[in-house]
Write a protein that holds these residues in place. Structure first.
Motif, PDB file in Angstrom:
ATOM      1  N   PHE A  42      12.102   9.341   5.143  1.00  4.86           N
ATOM      2  CA  PHE A  42      12.302   7.740   5.102  1.00  4.86           C
ATOM      3  C   PHE A  42      11.379   7.583   4.005  1.00  4.86           C
ATOM      4  O   PHE A  42      11.325   6.472   3.245  1.00  4.86           O
ATOM      5  N   HIS A  43      10.104   8.323   3.709  1.00  5.09           N
ATOM      6  CA  HIS A  43       9.062   7.903   2.845  1.00  5.09           C
ATOM      7  C   HIS A  43       8.627   6.602   3.089  1.00  5.09           C
ATOM      8  O   HIS A  43       8.150   5.904   2.355  1.00  5.09           O
ATOM      9  N   GLY A  44       8.344   6.179   4.510  1.00  5.53           N
ATOM     10  CA  GLY A  44       7.875   4.728   4.859  1.00  5.53           C
ATOM     11  C   GLY A  44       8.698   3.813   4.436  1.00  5.53           C
ATOM     12  O   GLY A  44       8.407   2.562   4.752  1.00  5.53           O
ATOM     13  N   THR A  80       0.999  -1.159  -0.105  1.00  6.04           N
ATOM     14  CA  THR A  80       0.036  -0.220   0.152  1.00  6.04           C
ATOM     15  C   THR A  80       0.964   1.109  -0.040  1.00  6.04           C
ATOM     16  O   THR A  80       1.901   1.209   0.498  1.00  6.04           O
ATOM     17  N   ALA A  81       0.483   2.276  -0.672  1.00  6.89           N
ATOM     18  CA  ALA A  81       0.944   3.535  -0.676  1.00  6.89           C
ATOM     19  C   ALA A  81       0.310   4.684  -0.396  1.00  6.89           C
ATOM     20  O   ALA A  81      -1.161   4.550  -0.410  1.00  6.89           O
ATOM     21  N   LEU A 135       5.589   4.922   1.623  1.00  2.35           N
ATOM     22  CA  LEU A 135       5.157   3.299   1.352  1.00  2.35           C
ATOM     23  C   LEU A 135       4.369   3.233   2.780  1.00  2.35           C
ATOM     24  O   LEU A 135       5.081   3.453   3.959  1.00  2.35           O
ATOM     25  N   ALA A 136       3.040   2.802   2.491  1.00  3.01           N
ATOM     26  CA  ALA A 136       2.333   2.823   3.878  1.00  3.01           C
ATOM     27  C   ALA A 136       2.155   1.370   4.572  1.00  3.01           C
ATOM     28  O   ALA A 136       2.193   1.153   5.637  1.00  3.01           O
ATOM     29  N   ALA A 146       0.537   4.936  13.110  1.00  2.00           N
ATOM     30  CA  ALA A 146      -0.880   4.851  12.552  1.00  2.00           C
ATOM     31  C   ALA A 146      -0.579   5.062  11.265  1.00  2.00           C
ATOM     32  O   ALA A 146       0.399   5.523  10.663  1.00  2.00           O
ATOM     33  N   TYR A 147      -1.591   4.654  10.351  1.00  2.00           N
ATOM     34  CA  TYR A 147      -1.593   4.898   8.964  1.00  2.00           C
ATOM     35  C   TYR A 147      -1.342   6.321   8.461  1.00  2.00           C
ATOM     36  O   TYR A 147      -1.791   7.215   9.286  1.00  2.00           O
ATOM     37  N   PRO A 148      -0.457   6.681   7.543  1.00  2.00           N
ATOM     38  CA  PRO A 148       0.304   5.893   6.702  1.00  2.00           C
ATOM     39  C   PRO A 148       1.652   5.620   7.078  1.00  2.00           C
ATOM     40  O   PRO A 148       2.434   4.956   6.122  1.00  2.00           O
ATOM     41  N   ALA A 149       2.104   5.732   8.219  1.00  2.00           N
ATOM     42  CA  ALA A 149       3.220   5.284   8.826  1.00  2.00           C
ATOM     43  C   ALA A 149       3.450   4.027   9.171  1.00  2.00           C
ATOM     44  O   ALA A 149       2.388   3.449   9.115  1.00  2.00           O
TER      45      ALA A 149
END
Length: 322
Positions: free
Chosen positions: A241-243, A117-118, A148-149, A205-208
């Motif tokens: 880090f963009h997940g 998921t993203a 990136l979730a 929590a989303y999106p982390a």
């Protein structure tokens, strides 16, 4: 100074491949009276496989696109009167050889699903402009950027026992201290998850996301026990880090969640009939004209708790940790 804020708009649009949510895994069996009475109309709002048809994707791929925006304003109070816009775009994908097959026909490999998921977020926070403590827009946070979730493997089964097992990178509140009902709100005091937990324990929590291992054990249509073990790594939520922070550090902690889900009320289709004005009302079984499936989740009791092992800051303001 007191302030009054109002959510002017929360809009959601979704293109999905499947009727059930990707996060729910494979569909569970349920009673279907319309099979016994083919003349009975069935009312049920389900997502349609538009992307699958448009993109000519193979059966083993599931793909969905979701856009949510929140427009909020504070017409009085605060440091200034203003309005803001923010949005979240989600791209969810899942891959499994079990898609398109009946659960009774699954081999072991068919139980497994790879999920990726993203998320892309843009906008500004009204809470930073008022300012106030709890974020007015739930979909603002963790940095307004692409990330990136989640990336995880998941095993599901449609009979009692080990209902679900998943491991990889995902958010704690995908599975714990949360409910689909929460996101009928926009304010982060209600929406998403019980906010007191991430204020006390730095899990994501989303999106982390962080590393995690989760399993559900119990009955398909009855009570089940959830257990989850998670990495505590607050730095992993940094936008830079963009997940995609896959590191494990000596300073990381460990969190354990346990939750018992006890559903009550019926999640099965209910007998209904249509009135002359077109509205639909619930009736007794002997007056059945329409099979109605509610779009709301089944009510459920969720007792549970958590424990964390990490260097927590002391509340006396000394700067020390324990």
């Amino acid at each position: 100074m007191r302030s009054f804020c109002v959510g002017l708009l929360r809009a959601m649009a979704c293109l999905s491949l499947v009727a059930s949510s990707l996060n729910a895994g494979h569909a569970e069996p349920r009673e279907d009276r319309s099979e016994l009475s083919p003349d009975v109309e069935r009312l049920e709002v389900i997502a349609q496989p538009w992307l699958h048809d448009w993109l000519w994707l193979p059966e083993w791929i599931r793909l969905s696109f979701n856009y949510t925006n929140e427009i909020d304003a504070n017409p009085s109070g605060g440091n200034q009167q203003t309005g803001t816009y923010t949005h979240n775009v989600a791209i969810n994908s899942a891959f499994s050889s079990g898609f398109g097959k009946e659960a009774s026909e699954w081999q072991e490999i068919d139980h497994w699903t790879l999920n990726i998921t993203a998320s892309q977020r843009s906008g500004t926070s009204l809470s930073q402009k008022i300012p106030n403590e709890i974020a007015v827009e739930q979909i603002y946070g963790y940095g307004q950027t692409f990330r990136l979730a989640g990336l995880w493997l998941e095993r599901n089964q449609a009979e009692d026992g080990l209902l679900k097992m998943k491991f990889g990178k995902f958010a704690t509140f995908d599975d714990f201290a949360s409910s689909p009902l929460y996101c009928f709100y926009t304010n982060n005091g209600f929406c998403g998850q019980n906010w007191g937990i991430p204020n006390s324990l730095p899990v994501m929590a989303y999106p982390a996301n962080q590393y995690g291992f989760v399993f559900f054990l119990g009955e398909v249509d009855g009570p089940h026990l959830r257990s989850g073990t998670y990495q505590i790594n607050p730095d992993g939520a940094e936008p830079a880090f963009h997940g995609a922070d896959f590191q494990i550090r000596d300073s990381d902690g460990l969190a354990q969640f346990v939750q018992l889900n006890v559903p009550f009320g019926s999640g099965k289709p209910q007998a209904a009939r249509r009135l002359e004005d077109g509205s639909v009302v619930l009736v007794s079984e002997d007056e059945l004209e329409v099979d109605s499936v509610s779009g709301l989740p089944q009510p459920v009791l969720q007792p549970g708790g958590w424990i964390g092992n990490w260097q927590f800051p002391l509340v006396n303001g000394s700067g020390k940790t324990s």
